[in-house]
Design a protein around this motif. Structure first.
Motif, PDB file in Angstrom:
ATOM      1  N   SER A 102      13.299 -17.848 -25.155  1.00 39.23           N
ATOM      2  CA  SER A 102      12.812 -16.794 -24.143  1.00 39.23           C
ATOM      3  C   SER A 102      13.608 -16.931 -22.894  1.00 39.23           C
ATOM      4  CB  SER A 102      11.528 -16.726 -24.034  1.00 39.23           C
ATOM      5  OG  SER A 102      11.058 -15.434 -23.217  1.00 39.23           O
ATOM      6  N   ARG A 103      13.548 -17.960 -22.194  1.00 42.12           N
ATOM      7  CA  ARG A 103      14.095 -18.420 -21.008  1.00 42.12           C
ATOM      8  C   ARG A 103      15.840 -18.036 -21.062  1.00 42.12           C
ATOM      9  NH1 ARG A 103      12.365 -22.913 -20.246  1.00 42.12           N
ATOM     10  NH2 ARG A 103      10.398 -22.428 -19.375  1.00 42.12           N
ATOM     11  N   GLN A 104      16.268 -18.519 -21.813  1.00 48.12           N
ATOM     12  CA  GLN A 104      17.831 -18.401 -22.163  1.00 48.12           C
ATOM     13  C   GLN A 104      18.231 -17.044 -22.461  1.00 48.12           C
ATOM     14  OE1 GLN A 104      20.248 -20.749 -22.134  1.00 48.12           O
ATOM     15  NE2 GLN A 104      21.521 -19.021 -22.124  1.00 48.12           N
ATOM     16  N   ALA A 105      17.359 -16.229 -23.316  1.00 48.75           N
ATOM     17  CA  ALA A 105      17.632 -14.897 -23.541  1.00 48.75           C
ATOM     18  C   ALA A 105      17.454 -14.214 -22.254  1.00 48.75           C
ATOM     19  CB  ALA A 105      16.733 -14.406 -24.749  1.00 48.75           C
ATOM     20  N   ARG A 106      16.262 -14.322 -21.325  1.00 50.20           N
ATOM     21  CA  ARG A 106      16.223 -13.558 -20.191  1.00 50.20           C
ATOM     22  C   ARG A 106      17.520 -14.041 -19.324  1.00 50.20           C
ATOM     23  NH1 ARG A 106      11.923 -16.536 -16.999  1.00 50.20           N
ATOM     24  NH2 ARG A 106      13.813 -17.893 -16.505  1.00 50.20           N
ATOM     25  N   ASP A 107      18.028 -15.184 -19.097  1.00 53.06           N
ATOM     26  CA  ASP A 107      19.156 -15.479 -18.237  1.00 53.06           C
ATOM     27  C   ASP A 107      20.366 -14.717 -18.705  1.00 53.06           C
ATOM     28  OD1 ASP A 107      17.438 -17.196 -16.831  1.00 53.06           O
ATOM     29  OD2 ASP A 107      18.194 -19.097 -17.883  1.00 53.06           O
ATOM     30  N   ASP A 108      20.502 -14.685 -20.069  1.00 54.10           N
ATOM     31  CA  ASP A 108      21.661 -14.007 -20.615  1.00 54.10           C
ATOM     32  C   ASP A 108      21.725 -12.562 -19.971  1.00 54.10           C
ATOM     33  OD1 ASP A 108      22.488 -16.171 -21.855  1.00 54.10           O
ATOM     34  OD2 ASP A 108      21.802 -15.687 -23.925  1.00 54.10           O
ATOM     35  N   VAL A 109      20.474 -11.777 -20.184  1.00 52.36           N
ATOM     36  CA  VAL A 109      20.475 -10.595 -19.885  1.00 52.36           C
ATOM     37  C   VAL A 109      20.456 -10.400 -18.229  1.00 52.36           C
ATOM     38  CG1 VAL A 109      18.620  -8.446 -19.563  1.00 52.36           C
ATOM     39  CG2 VAL A 109      18.826  -9.961 -21.840  1.00 52.36           C
ATOM     40  N   ALA A 110      20.171 -11.075 -17.500  1.00 55.66           N
ATOM     41  CA  ALA A 110      20.190 -11.328 -16.186  1.00 55.66           C
ATOM     42  C   ALA A 110      21.685 -11.357 -15.784  1.00 55.66           C
ATOM     43  CB  ALA A 110      19.303 -12.485 -15.458  1.00 55.66           C
ATOM     44  N   LYS A 111      22.512 -11.964 -16.480  1.00 54.37           N
ATOM     45  CA  LYS A 111      24.095 -12.128 -16.316  1.00 54.37           C
ATOM     46  C   LYS A 111      24.407 -10.680 -16.190  1.00 54.37           C
ATOM     47  CE  LYS A 111      24.583 -16.873 -17.579  1.00 54.37           C
ATOM     48  NZ  LYS A 111      25.194 -17.697 -18.686  1.00 54.37           N
ATOM     49  N   GLU A 112      23.798  -9.870 -17.150  1.00 59.49           N
ATOM     50  CA  GLU A 112      24.335  -8.593 -17.289  1.00 59.49           C
ATOM     51  C   GLU A 112      23.612  -7.467 -16.234  1.00 59.49           C
ATOM     52  OE1 GLU A 112      23.510  -7.356 -21.474  1.00 59.49           O
ATOM     53  OE2 GLU A 112      24.633  -9.300 -22.186  1.00 59.49           O
ATOM     54  N   GLY A 113      22.876  -7.908 -15.448  1.00 59.56           N
ATOM     55  CA  GLY A 113      22.343  -7.236 -14.290  1.00 59.56           C
ATOM     56  C   GLY A 113      21.220  -6.043 -14.822  1.00 59.56           C
ATOM     57  N   LYS A 114      20.548  -6.606 -15.903  1.00 59.10           N
ATOM     58  CA  LYS A 114      19.240  -5.799 -16.589  1.00 59.10           C
ATOM     59  C   LYS A 114      17.910  -6.755 -16.251  1.00 59.10           C
ATOM     60  CE  LYS A 114      22.386  -3.839 -20.271  1.00 59.10           C
ATOM     61  NZ  LYS A 114      22.566  -3.639 -21.621  1.00 59.10           N
ATOM     62  N   ASP A 115      16.973  -6.090 -16.334  1.00 61.33           N
ATOM     63  CA  ASP A 115      15.721  -6.389 -16.182  1.00 61.33           C
ATOM     64  C   ASP A 115      15.239  -7.191 -17.509  1.00 61.33           C
ATOM     65  OD1 ASP A 115      15.614  -5.815 -13.589  1.00 61.33           O
ATOM     66  OD2 ASP A 115      14.617  -3.958 -14.223  1.00 61.33           O
ATOM     67  N   GLU A 116      15.659  -6.895 -18.477  1.00 60.10           N
ATOM     68  CA  GLU A 116      15.020  -7.385 -19.941  1.00 60.10           C
ATOM     69  C   GLU A 116      16.042  -7.122 -21.049  1.00 60.10           C
ATOM     70  OE1 GLU A 116      11.417  -5.338 -20.649  1.00 60.10           O
ATOM     71  OE2 GLU A 116      12.079  -3.579 -20.128  1.00 60.10           O
ATOM     72  N   GLY A 117      15.764  -7.747 -22.070  1.00 58.45           N
ATOM     73  CA  GLY A 117      16.811  -7.513 -23.272  1.00 58.45           C
ATOM     74  C   GLY A 117      15.808  -7.667 -24.563  1.00 58.45           C
ATOM     75  N   GLU A 118      16.266  -7.099 -25.643  1.00 54.18           N
ATOM     76  CA  GLU A 118      15.685  -6.838 -26.927  1.00 54.18           C
ATOM     77  C   GLU A 118      15.461  -8.473 -27.513  1.00 54.18           C
ATOM     78  OE1 GLU A 118      17.846  -4.428 -29.405  1.00 54.18           O
ATOM     79  OE2 GLU A 118      17.714  -2.637 -28.259  1.00 54.18           O
ATOM     80  N   ALA A 119      16.304  -8.986 -27.042  1.00 54.39           N
ATOM     81  CA  ALA A 119      16.160 -10.472 -27.710  1.00 54.39           C
ATOM     82  C   ALA A 119      14.957 -11.199 -27.311  1.00 54.39           C
ATOM     83  CB  ALA A 119      17.537 -11.452 -27.398  1.00 54.39           C
ATOM     84  N   GLN A 120      14.676 -11.287 -25.934  1.00 48.24           N
ATOM     85  CA  GLN A 120      13.695 -11.768 -25.239  1.00 48.24           C
ATOM     86  C   GLN A 120      12.277 -11.166 -25.921  1.00 48.24           C
ATOM     87  OE1 GLN A 120      13.462 -11.506 -20.963  1.00 48.24           O
ATOM     88  NE2 GLN A 120      11.615 -12.613 -20.809  1.00 48.24           N
ATOM     89  N   VAL A 121      12.377  -9.931 -26.070  1.00 46.36           N
ATOM     90  CA  VAL A 121      11.111  -9.251 -26.516  1.00 46.36           C
ATOM     91  C   VAL A 121      10.903  -9.691 -27.893  1.00 46.36           C
ATOM     92  CG1 VAL A 121      10.253  -6.778 -27.178  1.00 46.36           C
ATOM     93  CG2 VAL A 121      11.502  -6.936 -25.011  1.00 46.36           C
ATOM     94  N   GLU A 122      11.950  -9.766 -28.501  1.00 46.99           N
ATOM     95  CA  GLU A 122      11.617  -9.997 -30.127  1.00 46.99           C
ATOM     96  C   GLU A 122      11.302 -11.559 -30.242  1.00 46.99           C
ATOM     97  OE1 GLU A 122      12.016 -10.547 -34.129  1.00 46.99           O
ATOM     98  OE2 GLU A 122      11.924  -8.779 -32.750  1.00 46.99           O
ATOM     99  N   ILE A 123      11.725 -12.555 -29.315  1.00 47.72           N
ATOM    100  CA  ILE A 123      11.213 -13.976 -29.302  1.00 47.72           C
ATOM    101  C   ILE A 123       9.694 -14.225 -28.881  1.00 47.72           C
ATOM    102  CG2 ILE A 123      11.378 -16.152 -28.225  1.00 47.72           C
ATOM    103  CD1 ILE A 123      14.532 -15.602 -27.868  1.00 47.72           C
ATOM    104  N   GLU A 124       9.251 -13.236 -28.137  1.00 52.64           N
ATOM    105  CA  GLU A 124       7.898 -13.088 -27.553  1.00 52.64           C
ATOM    106  C   GLU A 124       6.836 -12.328 -28.555  1.00 52.64           C
ATOM    107  OE1 GLU A 124       7.682 -12.332 -23.378  1.00 52.64           O
ATOM    108  OE2 GLU A 124       9.306 -13.874 -23.010  1.00 52.64           O
ATOM    109  N   SER A 125       7.523 -11.550 -29.558  1.00 55.43           N
ATOM    110  CA  SER A 125       6.543 -10.841 -30.403  1.00 55.43           C
ATOM    111  C   SER A 125       6.278 -11.713 -31.732  1.00 55.43           C
ATOM    112  CB  SER A 125       7.237  -9.660 -30.731  1.00 55.43           C
ATOM    113  OG  SER A 125       8.461  -9.923 -31.517  1.00 55.43           O
ATOM    114  N   ARG A 126       6.700 -13.004 -31.528  1.00 54.37           N
ATOM    115  CA  ARG A 126       6.263 -13.613 -32.943  1.00 54.37           C
ATOM    116  C   ARG A 126       6.018 -15.284 -32.472  1.00 54.37           C
ATOM    117  NH1 ARG A 126      11.997 -13.278 -32.952  1.00 54.37           N
ATOM    118  NH2 ARG A 126      13.111 -15.531 -32.880  1.00 54.37           N
ATOM    119  N   GLY A 127       5.465 -16.023 -33.509  1.00 45.90           N
ATOM    120  CA  GLY A 127       5.275 -17.375 -33.269  1.00 45.90           C
ATOM    121  C   GLY A 127       4.070 -17.672 -32.371  1.00 45.90           C
TER     122      GLY A 127
END
Length: 639
Positions: free
Chosen positions: A243-268
């Motif tokens: 989740s942290r990696q997905a968030r960092d990847d999105v932050a590099k693009e200048g966005k607040d959040e990304g679908e990958a992070q949301v997807e990771i945090e919706s399971r497991g």
């Protein structure tokens, strides 16, 4: 005042005492001599006595004078040498209180006459006894005079994990601050704001369903809960990293959040934890019962630990105790002022909109659960209404500084500046070596057990000092607690937390054991003495000797030390001061040491020293072992 005037008359000092604003002549002996010095200065330079008083400072070292005049403050723009020359020419040569001062840089150093020191300072301390150094003797702390109220929040461990080094520092520093404010007349409420809510307790709930054992719980409740939490924490780590990696990847693009992070945090485990927390906030029966069980057993365990440490709380509060209604009230206030907005299902605050440089604060996460920040905002409002405090101090490590910056800025943006002005974050370094010493999965009792183990291993070379105090076997716990508290309070807040148990079993100057040794020695020396008896002229003459005078001059500084500490909230200054007391006390014994007969004058000096040493130790949180039934003081002396 009557006793003080009698002492002043014996020195042929003029009465009444010069009136100087902001001086407390009945509480601080240095304020007394400051008043007389200010009158002399005002007369010489022809200024208001208040202005003269503002030029006088406490040097913090008796070898730099009892007081010092900062010449540029006394007469702004004047050359120090010329002003010093004028002062020396016009300073009364035969003043009964002061010898002729001398110039050092921009300081005009002032010393009290050696023969005046015992007549002025000794009875001053003896008259005040337990109240010496505090404001309680002034009567200002009575409710009729508007006693101020302090709420101090400290310790505040998370009930799902170990009692960390930063929690130990918070506990000892917070307890000290509570005692310090009480000694200066405040009504103090102590709160332990437990981390007993939120995602950690929800994660423990998930872990219990996988690893919990009723049999293991019955054998060691707190130990088993720590074991369960560490197991589920280890299982959860890969998901958190992803989740942290997905968030960092999105932050590099200048966005607040990304679908990958949301997807990771919706399971497991993410999803299980979030569901468990939602159940907890909704009051689901099984989850609430589990939470209550965990909270109750931890509070019981912590209570026993705090008792051993000599710390008490008026309220075991916590995140769980914050009213949902007040949280909703805070959210509505934020919306009404357009400070919060929805983002991806979460409610956030852009901190630059409330006066901070940058950052985003989350009020509710995308699952709809409250955050620590929202609960803390609501807790401030609840406490202000419940306690009507004049000040609230959070004793929390520096790794929470961002949180408190957000908390204070948001409150200000809600037009609650008056409330925010009453809040203070007392921070200290969160870096600690305690976990390295104790390992993983330890309970708080292990902290004191490790200290007691160190004291039990005192070397044979210290046996004579131990004998002064009594039976070591019966005093291990109080000595260990004293050693730990002094070690904790002797370090400044910005320093790393060492938790060095190998250094606890030491009688080095200013250590907990050294302070206990000297207070016990004083009690033994005072056995059968009557230190408050009227002294003869020859007793005062003996006390005017250099070593005895220097000890009294140091003892006279105690209220000044407390005043400085009250403003800095750095207890290390008191530890350093008490070390200077015992160091000078050791200089007062003759060649034969304590075997010499204790004269009435020396008994009075020892009693004054005992008063200061014991008052300071109690303020730090130490109980003198001389009060214990196993001490030498309470046993018959041979011979």
């Amino acid at each position: 005042m009557e006793a003080l005037q009698k002492s002043l008359q014996s020195l042929s000092l003029g009465l009444p005492i010069p009136q100087v604003p902001l001086t407390e002549v009945l509480l601080n002996p240095l304020d007394l001599i400051r008043a007389y010095l200010a009158q002399i200065l005002a007369d010489i330079v022809n200024c208001e006595i208040e202005n003269a008083s503002k030029s006088i400072q406490w040097p913090n070292n008796i070898f730099n004078g009892d007081l010092a005049v900062i010449l540029p403050r006394l007469r702004p723009g004047a050359k120090a040498e010329a002003l010093a020359l004028e002062l020396m020419e016009k300073f009364p040569k035969d003043h009964p209180l002061f010898i002729l001062p001398f110039l050092e840089g921009v300081h005009f150093r002032v010393f009290v006459r050696p023969e005046a020191v015992p007549r002025l300072f000794l009875q001053y301390i003896l008259d005040r006894e337990d109240s010496y150094g505090s404001a309680s003797s002034s009567g200002r702390s009575s409710a009729s005079n508007g006693q101020k109220k302090l709420v101090v929040e400290f310790s505040s461990p998370n009930i799902t994990s170990e009692f960390q080094g930063k929690h130990l520092r918070s506990t000892i520093i917070g307890a000290f601050i509570g005692r310090l404010y009480e000694s200066t007349g405040w009504d103090v409420t102590r709160i332990n704001y437990l981390g007993d809510w939120g995602k950690p307790i929800a994660l423990l709930r998930v872990g219990w369903s996988k690893y919990g054992s009723e049999e293991a719980y019955e054998a060691d409740p707190v130990g088993h809960l720590l074991e369960v939490y560490h197991k589920i924490e280890e299982d959860f780590k890969p998901e958190q990293d992803a989740s942290r990696q997905a968030r960092d990847d999105v932050a590099k693009e200048g966005k607040d959040e990304g679908e990958a992070q949301v997807e990771i945090e919706s399971r497991g485990i993410f999803a299980e934890r979030n569901d468990a927390f939602k159940n907890l906030e909704d009051g689901e029966e099984d989850t609430a019962a589990f939470w209550k069980r965990v909270r109750d057993v931890n509070i019981d365990n912590y209570t026993k630990f705090y008792e051993r440490l000599g710390v008490r709380f008026d309220d075991y509060s916590g995140e769980s105790q914050v009213s949902p209604e007040v949280m909703v009230e805070v959210e509505q206030m934020l919306k009404d002022k357009n400070l919060s907005e929805e983002s991806g299902g979460a409610w956030i605050i852009h901190m630059q909109n409330v006066g901070a440089k940058a950052g985003t604060a989350i009020i509710r996460d995308r699952s709809g659960s409250s955050t620590y920040l929202l609960r803390d905002l609501a807790a401030v409002l609840e406490r202000s209404r419940k306690y009507s405090f004049d000040k609230m101090i959070y004793v929390v490590a520096s790794d929470n500084s961002v949180h408190f910056t957000q908390l204070f800025k948001i409150l200000e943006a809600l037009d609650l500046e008056d409330l925010t002005g009453k809040l203070q974050h007392v921070r200290f370094s969160e870096v600690s070596k305690m976990a390295a010493t104790l390992g993983k999965g330890y309970k708080p009792q292990a902290i004191l057990d490790k200290c007691a183990e160190a004291i039990s291993g005192l070397p044979e070379v210290d046996s004579d000092k131990v004998a002064v105090m009594g039976d070591l076997g019966q005093m291990v716990e109080p000595l260990a607690t004293s050693a730990l508290i002094v070690q904790e309070l002797s370090s400044r807040s910005a320093t790393v937390h060492n938790f060095d148990t190998s250094a606890l079993a030491s009688f080095k100057l200013g250590s907990g054991l050294d302070l206990q040794y000297w207070i016990s020695k004083l009690y033994l020396l005072l056995k059968g003495a009557t230190p408050t008896a009227e002294l003869a002229d020859e007793d005062y003459e003996a006390l005017a000797e250099e070593d005895q005078t220097n000890l009294l001059r140091i003892l006279a500084q105690y209220p000044e030390v407390i005043n400085v500490t009250y403003h800095s909230l750095e207890p290390s200054g008191i530890v350093t001061y008490l070390a200077s007391v015992t160091e000078q006390l050791s200089e007062c014994f003759g060649e034969n040491g304590e075997d010499e007969a204790v004269t009435p004058g020396m008994a009075a000096l020892y009693e004054a020293t005992r008063i200061v040493l014991e008052n300071g130790m109690k303020l730090l949180g130490l109980t003198p072992v001389a009060h214990l039934p196993t001490s030498r003081v309470d046993t018959p002396v041979e011979g």
